[in-house]
Design a protein around this motif. Structure first.
Motif, PDB file in Angstrom:
ATOM      1  N   LEU A   1      -1.137   6.657   1.164  1.00 37.51           N
ATOM      2  CA  LEU A   1      -1.405   6.222   2.777  1.00 37.51           C
ATOM      3  C   LEU A   1      -1.643   7.234   3.434  1.00 37.51           C
TER       4      LEU A   1
ATOM      5  N   LEU B   1       4.555  12.000  11.093  1.00 35.44           N
ATOM      6  CA  LEU B   1       5.076  11.915   9.872  1.00 35.44           C
ATOM      7  C   LEU B   1       6.309  12.078   9.760  1.00 35.44           C
TER       8      LEU B   1
ATOM      9  N   ASP C   1       0.904   8.119  -3.425  1.00 34.01           N
ATOM     10  CA  ASP C   1       1.431   8.681  -2.954  1.00 34.01           C
ATOM     11  C   ASP C   1       2.337   9.787  -4.279  1.00 34.01           C
TER      12      ASP C   1
ATOM     13  N   PHE D   1       4.186  13.233  -3.437  1.00 35.67           N
ATOM     14  CA  PHE D   1       4.591  13.612  -2.610  1.00 35.67           C
ATOM     15  C   PHE D   1       6.223  14.089  -3.064  1.00 35.67           C
TER      16      PHE D   1
ATOM     17  N   ARG E   1      10.725   7.121   9.065  1.00 38.23           N
ATOM     18  CA  ARG E   1      10.684   7.193   7.872  1.00 38.23           C
ATOM     19  C   ARG E   1      12.394   7.730   7.877  1.00 38.23           C
TER      20      ARG E   1
ATOM     21  N   ASP F   1       9.605  13.749  -0.868  1.00 40.25           N
ATOM     22  CA  ASP F   1      10.253  13.285   0.603  1.00 40.25           C
ATOM     23  C   ASP F   1      11.240  12.516  -1.062  1.00 40.25           C
TER      24      ASP F   1
ATOM     25  N   ALA G   1      -4.810  12.658   2.596  1.00 34.86           N
ATOM     26  CA  ALA G   1      -3.179  11.822   2.750  1.00 34.86           C
ATOM     27  C   ALA G   1      -2.065  12.164   2.885  1.00 34.86           C
ATOM     28  N   ASP G   2      -1.768  12.861   4.494  1.00 36.00           N
ATOM     29  CA  ASP G   2      -0.863  13.058   5.252  1.00 36.00           C
ATOM     30  C   ASP G   2       0.141  13.973   4.365  1.00 36.00           C
TER      31      ASP G   2
ATOM     32  N   ARG H   1       6.799   3.410  -1.752  1.00 36.20           N
ATOM     33  CA  ARG H   1       7.165   5.156  -2.088  1.00 36.20           C
ATOM     34  C   ARG H   1       8.670   4.814  -3.293  1.00 36.20           C
TER      35      ARG H   1
HETATM   36  N1  GLY Z   1       1.148  10.279   2.480  1.00 37.58           N
HETATM   37  C1  GLY Z   1       2.159  10.191   1.662  1.00 37.58           C
HETATM   38  C2  GLY Z   1       3.454   9.488   2.908  1.00 37.58           C
HETATM   39  O1  GLY Z   1       2.941   8.962   4.174  1.00 37.58           O
HETATM   40  O2  GLY Z   1       4.315   9.179   2.563  1.00 37.58           O
END
Ligand code: GLY
Length: 269
Positions: free
Chosen positions: A25, A171, A68, A71, A141, A74, A258-259, A93
């Motif tokens: 993402l 984000l 993703d 990461f 989120r 998260d 990818a943020d 995710r």
């Molecule tokens: N690409 C990391 C996220 O959007 O969670």
């Protein structure tokens, strides 16, 4: 952001870059990843930096079904050895969590593991710890029900939680702020109200960075006043060095695409 204090950063979990990483993402500051090879190179340097600073690193295998998956931050929130398994804020995710949960359950024997349930949702990237004070971003989120479940855990552990509204173009809370030590928060101009942090404990400080260095505000503080920073943010680097930090710089361009930021790629436990 790490949800552990600096002195608790002895072990970290990371996850290898999948073959599908270019599908990760990228809807905020990322331009879309283009090179899996470069992402893997950055990732191995990241691991090297942690290891050479005394952190024991475990690398979980990647999952090509989840672009993703690097990461990891998260997917699990570790606080004083307890684990809260959130419902990830982006549906694509949600399948990343089981191997991380299993690893932590085996590594943190004797500690409590709590699972969040939908409609509560939260990404670990929305949590910032300053010593024993916690902040959570209310973001695209992380919702109020998720925040309530986090608060219940923090109440049990005797820690205070403060909520910060994250603008919809950012984000996570830790995409724009971090604590390079247990008494300093880096935050950019123009994203969040500084008042939202409230009165900080004695000796703690908010250090405001220029808006254009927002990405550089995500750092990883380590023991002995060392701090990992992204390459290309000269004000962040010089302000930290003025305060006596030794900075360790990493080119994050393929992760940023990818943020992703520095803290996104590890869980300290
Ligand atoms: N690409 C990391 C996220 O959007 O969670």
């Amino acid at each position: 952001m790490a949800t552990v204090r600096i002195d608790q950063k002895r072990r970290a979990l990371v996850r290898a870059v999948p073959d599908t990483y270019t599908d990760a993402l990228s809807r905020y500051f990322g331009t879309g990843p283009t090179s899996i090879e470069n992402a893997r190179l950055t990732h191995s340097k990241y691991v090297e930096i942690l290891e050479s600073n005394g952190v024991e690193v475990t690398i979980l295998p990647s999952d090509n079904n989840h672009p993703d998956c690097i990461f990891v931050e998260d997917q699990a929130i570790v606080i004083d050895g307890h684990v809260l398994l959130p419902v990830a804020g982006h549906e694509s995710r949600r399948g990343e969590q089981p191997p991380i949960a299993e690893f932590l359950a085996n590594s943190l024997e004797g500690h409590q593991i709590y699972s969040m349930h939908s409609p509560a949702m939260m990404d670990g990237g929305d949590i910032l710890r300053l010593g024993d004070l916690f902040f959570v971003g209310r973001s695209t989120r992380t919702n109020d029900k998720g925040i309530q479940e986090l608060k219940e855990l923090l109440d049990r552990l005797g820690h205070e939680l403060r909520v910060i509204d994250i603008p919809s173009h950012a984000l996570h809370l830790t995409s724009i702020a971090s604590a390079p030590s247990d008494n300093l928060i880096l935050v950019p101009e123009g994203y969040i109200s500084l008042e939202a942090f409230g009165d900080l404990p004695n000796g703690c400080e908010l250090l405001v960075m220029p808006e254009k260095e927002v990405y550089g505000c995500n750092t990883i503080g380590l023991e002995n006043n060392k701090v990992i920073i992204a390459e290309g943010y000269p004000v962040v680097k010089s302000k930290l060095e003025e305060r006596g930090f030794e900075t360790i710089t990493l080119d994050m361009s393929e992760i940023r695409a990818a943020d992703g930021s520095l803290t996104c790629c590890s869980i300290f436990y």
